[in-house]
Scaffold this active site. Sequence first.
Site, PDB file in Angstrom:
ATOM      1  N   ARG A 185       3.171   1.113 -13.520  1.00  0.00           N
ATOM      2  CA  ARG A 185       3.827   0.162 -12.613  1.00  0.00           C
ATOM      3  C   ARG A 185       2.920  -0.232 -11.462  1.00  0.00           C
ATOM      4  O   ARG A 185       3.047  -1.322 -10.917  1.00  0.00           O
ATOM      5  CB  ARG A 185       5.083   0.811 -12.007  1.00  0.00           C
ATOM      6  CG  ARG A 185       6.165   1.022 -13.009  1.00  0.00           C
ATOM      7  CD  ARG A 185       7.301   1.725 -12.391  1.00  0.00           C
ATOM      8  NE  ARG A 185       7.861   0.833 -11.388  1.00  0.00           N
ATOM      9  CZ  ARG A 185       9.091   0.929 -10.929  1.00  0.00           C
ATOM     10  NH1 ARG A 185       9.873   1.880 -11.359  1.00  0.00           N
ATOM     11  NH2 ARG A 185       9.524   0.097 -10.040  1.00  0.00           N
TER      12      ARG A 185
ATOM     13  N   ASP B  67       3.527   6.701   0.639  1.00  0.00           N
ATOM     14  CA  ASP B  67       3.024   6.509  -0.724  1.00  0.00           C
ATOM     15  C   ASP B  67       1.729   7.282  -0.988  1.00  0.00           C
ATOM     16  O   ASP B  67       1.210   7.248  -2.106  1.00  0.00           O
ATOM     17  CB  ASP B  67       2.818   5.016  -1.007  1.00  0.00           C
ATOM     18  CG  ASP B  67       4.135   4.266  -1.084  1.00  0.00           C
ATOM     19  OD1 ASP B  67       5.178   4.915  -1.258  1.00  0.00           O
ATOM     20  OD2 ASP B  67       4.133   3.025  -0.958  1.00  0.00           O
TER      21      ASP B  67
ATOM     22  N   LYS C  67      -0.314  -4.091  -4.872  1.00  0.00           N
ATOM     23  CA  LYS C  67       0.994  -4.283  -5.525  1.00  0.00           C
ATOM     24  C   LYS C  67       2.059  -4.720  -4.533  1.00  0.00           C
ATOM     25  O   LYS C  67       2.784  -5.693  -4.774  1.00  0.00           O
ATOM     26  CB  LYS C  67       1.428  -2.961  -6.184  1.00  0.00           C
ATOM     27  CG  LYS C  67       2.911  -2.923  -6.575  1.00  0.00           C
ATOM     28  CD  LYS C  67       3.291  -1.618  -7.237  1.00  0.00           C
ATOM     29  CE  LYS C  67       3.769  -0.522  -6.336  1.00  0.00           C
ATOM     30  NZ  LYS C  67       5.131  -0.607  -5.837  1.00  0.00           N
ATOM     31  N   ASN C  68       2.146  -4.007  -3.420  1.00  0.00           N
ATOM     32  CA  ASN C  68       3.264  -4.256  -2.507  1.00  0.00           C
ATOM     33  C   ASN C  68       3.083  -5.505  -1.652  1.00  0.00           C
ATOM     34  O   ASN C  68       4.000  -5.899  -0.930  1.00  0.00           O
ATOM     35  CB  ASN C  68       3.530  -3.021  -1.645  1.00  0.00           C
ATOM     36  CG  ASN C  68       4.121  -1.900  -2.480  1.00  0.00           C
ATOM     37  OD1 ASN C  68       4.584  -2.131  -3.601  1.00  0.00           O
ATOM     38  ND2 ASN C  68       4.096  -0.680  -1.963  1.00  0.00           N
TER      39      ASN C  68
ATOM     40  N   ARG D 195      18.365   4.544  -1.692  1.00  0.00           N
ATOM     41  CA  ARG D 195      17.543   3.523  -1.037  1.00  0.00           C
ATOM     42  C   ARG D 195      18.448   2.342  -0.662  1.00  0.00           C
ATOM     43  O   ARG D 195      18.494   1.336  -1.373  1.00  0.00           O
ATOM     44  CB  ARG D 195      16.396   3.100  -1.959  1.00  0.00           C
ATOM     45  CG  ARG D 195      15.425   4.229  -2.249  1.00  0.00           C
ATOM     46  CD  ARG D 195      14.365   3.855  -3.258  1.00  0.00           C
ATOM     47  NE  ARG D 195      13.296   3.047  -2.694  1.00  0.00           N
ATOM     48  CZ  ARG D 195      12.231   2.632  -3.382  1.00  0.00           C
ATOM     49  NH1 ARG D 195      12.110   2.961  -4.650  1.00  0.00           N
ATOM     50  NH2 ARG D 195      11.311   1.898  -2.828  1.00  0.00           N
TER      51      ARG D 195
ATOM     52  N   CYS E  78      11.436   3.241  -8.038  1.00  0.00           N
ATOM     53  CA  CYS E  78      11.274   4.688  -8.194  1.00  0.00           C
ATOM     54  C   CYS E  78      12.455   5.420  -7.573  1.00  0.00           C
ATOM     55  O   CYS E  78      13.021   4.988  -6.571  1.00  0.00           O
ATOM     56  CB  CYS E  78       9.994   5.137  -7.505  1.00  0.00           C
ATOM     57  SG  CYS E  78       8.520   4.660  -8.404  1.00  0.00           S
TER      58      CYS E  78
END
Length: 429
Positions: free
Chosen positions: A398, A306, A22-23, A121, A116
């Site tokens: 997600r 994570d 994903k990232n 952030r 999230c």
Amino acid sequence: MEQLLIEGGIPLKGQVEVSGAKNAALPILAAAALTQDVCVVDNVPDILDIRIMMKGIESLGAKITYDNGRVTIDGSGIKKPVVDSEYMQKIRGSYYLLGALLGRFKQAQTIMPGGCNLGTRPIDQHLKSFEALGARTKIEHGFIIANEEQAPIIGTSIYLDIASVGATINTMMVAALAEGKTVIENPAKEPHVVDLANFLNSMGADIKGAGTDMIRIKGVSRLHGCEYSIIPDQIEAGTFMVAAAITGGDVVVKNLIPKHMEAISAKLMEMNVKLEETEDSIRVYVDEPLKPCNLKTLYYPGLPTDMQPQMTALLTLIGGTSIVTETVYIDRFQYVEELLKMGADITVEGNTAIIKGVPRLLGADVKAKDLRAGAALVLAGLAAQGTTGVFHLDYIDRGYEKIEEKLQKLGADIKRVSFDNVKSQLRVV
Ligand code: EPU
């Protein structure tokens, strides 16, 4: 609304394939907007964040198709550097379009990113880099506006105060098309940062040193289309490794890069979990009692933040005391109160969780409060006695492709039910 219903206590067995990261996929799809040529990207996971990113790119005027993990992006129709799609405020990765558009058009405007809730952030390091490259930036009415004046973007030396993944990626995208050379000191070294650099180089960029303490970029005048395949998802792989361990199972996690898993593997081995590595898979099994351990999240090559909630879920069931320290996000223990509902013994003090292992967890209704918190609750549910109902699946969706299908193939008793049917499905535990 939907819920995952899990009947826990079944040791997982078999093989599971890890999806694309994903990232890595989020910035790579955004980076395709740096060119007016066609980019074809394979191994893109079918998850909510990616669908939102594709809609955002489409809203800019690009043509985009998705077919079984292959995304084709034709950026020739992108004419204005403004992202006004409301979708984009739902995801963190939306700020990658800022870097892509600023790189291509020398100006950009996008909605402030969501993502999230892990505490504040900030994006000061992104803005600091843009300014250093010559772009004045401001935040107005919830939008980030960069380089309205279209000042020249000129390579420079940038020191990041924090090795931020997002700021490193955004800086690489802008510097790839800047005039002259850029040096990024103290960059993030995560595998997805390296993947993005490799993608940009496939488009004709000149980037060296991604994954080390210094990235050197020679700006080029244009980038072209390319074909590229995304790396496997380190965190999804780690989540399945913990799923094997927490259920006392025996699972081969396939299609991963063992090098990316080193910090996670090392911690699992410290707990007595057995691992057998091949070039692209790791077999994970348990054949003796597990041991508690202390862990601290760090930037790559440290233990990824994570993976912190999933590791904590595992430690709740290991006799003795473990200490987990979170150093990346200020507020990443919100999920602990959900584990407490399942009978875990965890005390949170600041950025530290003290976990006293309990002999068993008991199923309960719990809420995912962010993506990895959701994964941790699914893992706890797989190990718990009785039925666990995990709510707020939009978080889990997600970042995890077909999570219940993959777990079902490993023998888990897990199903997705719509909210209306939940009451009739729940058993008293
Ligand atoms: N930070 C700042 N200023 C900045 C940027 C970051 O203070 O300008 C702080 C953040 O507040 C945070 C830390 O630095 O405390 C790390 O932030 P970073 O920029 O590295 O993270 P990110 O780009 O916002 C990405 C992933 C996250 C992952 C982190 C760390 C994406 C879309 N998100 O976020 O992924 O936790 O890197 O590896 O790539 C997830 O997948 O569940 C997830 C949250």
